[in-house]
Scaffold this active site. Structure first.
Site, PDB file in Angstrom:
ATOM      1  CG  ASP A   1      -1.965   1.081   1.217  1.00 52.36           C
ATOM      2  OD1 ASP A   1      -2.864   1.094   0.348  1.00 52.36           O
ATOM      3  OD2 ASP A   1      -1.859   1.958   2.087  1.00 52.36           O
TER       4      ASP A   1
ATOM      5  CE1 TYR B   1      -4.121   7.418   0.962  1.00 55.45           C
ATOM      6  CE2 TYR B   1      -4.031   7.424   3.356  1.00 55.45           C
ATOM      7  CZ  TYR B   1      -4.146   6.746   2.165  1.00 55.45           C
ATOM      8  OH  TYR B   1      -4.296   5.378   2.174  1.00 55.45           O
TER       9      TYR B   1
ATOM     10  CG  HIS C   1      -5.813  -2.709  -0.546  1.00 61.97           C
ATOM     11  ND1 HIS C   1      -5.106  -2.100  -1.558  1.00 61.97           N
ATOM     12  CD2 HIS C   1      -5.391  -2.120   0.611  1.00 61.97           C
ATOM     13  CE1 HIS C   1      -4.315  -1.167  -1.051  1.00 61.97           C
ATOM     14  NE2 HIS C   1      -4.450  -1.174   0.264  1.00 61.97           N
TER      15      HIS C   1
END
Length: 284
Positions: A104, A207, A263
């Site tokens: 990730d 982020y 994921h």
């Protein structure tokens, strides 16, 4: 304490990173980088197997995740700083050349590190995360990929709405992010740590850092031997970007689709991916 591992603290400047380790101290270092919203213990299955195979496997709670490494300034979560952390982790562990395994957001750092410091890597293994340039292309050309990354655009809001939404109703939305693919006890440990004061904001700052919105991550061509594993049911990172990744790797490259997996490959598919991972490490 995770069975079969030892707890470490890695000091990087003023930051103190908690970590889990397995295997002999004399073994070749395998450094494992987690993603959002995970911690070092997301690698429990892999740590045990790598240690048993004779590697010195170390998974680190990265910047923002370790309680002793949560800077407040968003600029402190730039990829430049995250790469510098990796260099410091390896140095603290006494290794100037090592294997890097990443998932990730850790994978984003892995691609960037491999392009900037290929001489320090024996090999690179990335789970789920395509090369940043491939993801950028896919998000530009593939409307489904652009839509599936909508959560990132939401996370970048600085007014607290993302934190409030994720933690509302006993963190129901945060729990749902794992899609019932991660063991319940691990989810609960994650939730406990992410609800510490300031913890969720610190992890979301990955982020919010420079360039993260469009994945304009400074990752160039990859020359090190690379294994890329992608789950066919990943709801966030689609096949277009996964297949485009090949065009950014000049060195030995293997791409494998883990059918039926989503994921969360480290947690849900450890036993499936381990033979491929060990083969890759053993050959390099």
């Amino acid at each position: 304490m995770v069975p079969g591992t030892e707890q470490l603290t890695i000091t990087v400047g003023t930051h103190r990173h908690s970590a889990l380790a397995a295997g002999p101290a004399s073994g070749d270092l395998v450094l494992l980088l987690h993603g959002w919203a995970e911690f070092a213990d997301s690698w429990t299955t892999e740590l045990a197997a790598l240690g048993a195979a004779g590697y010195r496997a170390v998974a680190v709670d990265q910047r923002g995740y370790a309680s002793g490494a949560r800077p407040l300034d968003i600029d402190q979560y730039s990829v430049r700083h995250l790469i510098t952390d990796v260099i410091a982790f390896a140095a603290a562990l006494g290794s100037d050349r090592f294997h890097l395994v990443a998932h990730d957001w850790g994978g984003m750092v892995g691609w960037a590190f491999a392009s900037a410091h290929p001489d320090q890597l024996r090999s690179l293994t990335v789970l789920t995360t395509p090369h940043p340039a491939a993801l950028h292309r896919a998000a530009t050309d593939d409307t489904r990929q652009f839509r599936d990354l909508g959560y990132i655009r939401f996370f970048r809001h600085l007014d607290g709405r993302a934190e409030a939404s994720l933690l509302a109703d006993d963190a129901a939305e945060l729990r749902a992010a794992y899609g019932d693919r991660v063991p319940a006890d691990l989810v609960e440990r994650n939730i406990t740590r992410l609800t510490e004061p300031g913890a969720l904001t610190a992890t979301l700052n990955w982020y919010r850092g420079p360039a993260a919105s469009e994945f304009d991550i400074p990752a160039g061509r990859i020359s090190v031997p690379t294994l890329y594993l992608w789950g066919s049911e990943d709801p966030y990172l689609g096949r277009t970007a996964a297949e485009l990744t090949r065009s950014y790797v000049d060195g030995e490259y293997e791409f494998e689709v883990v059918e039926g997996a989503s994921h969360w490959l480290p947690e849900e598919a450890g036993e499936v991916i381990l033979p491929r991972l060990l083969d890759h490490l053993n050959r390099h």
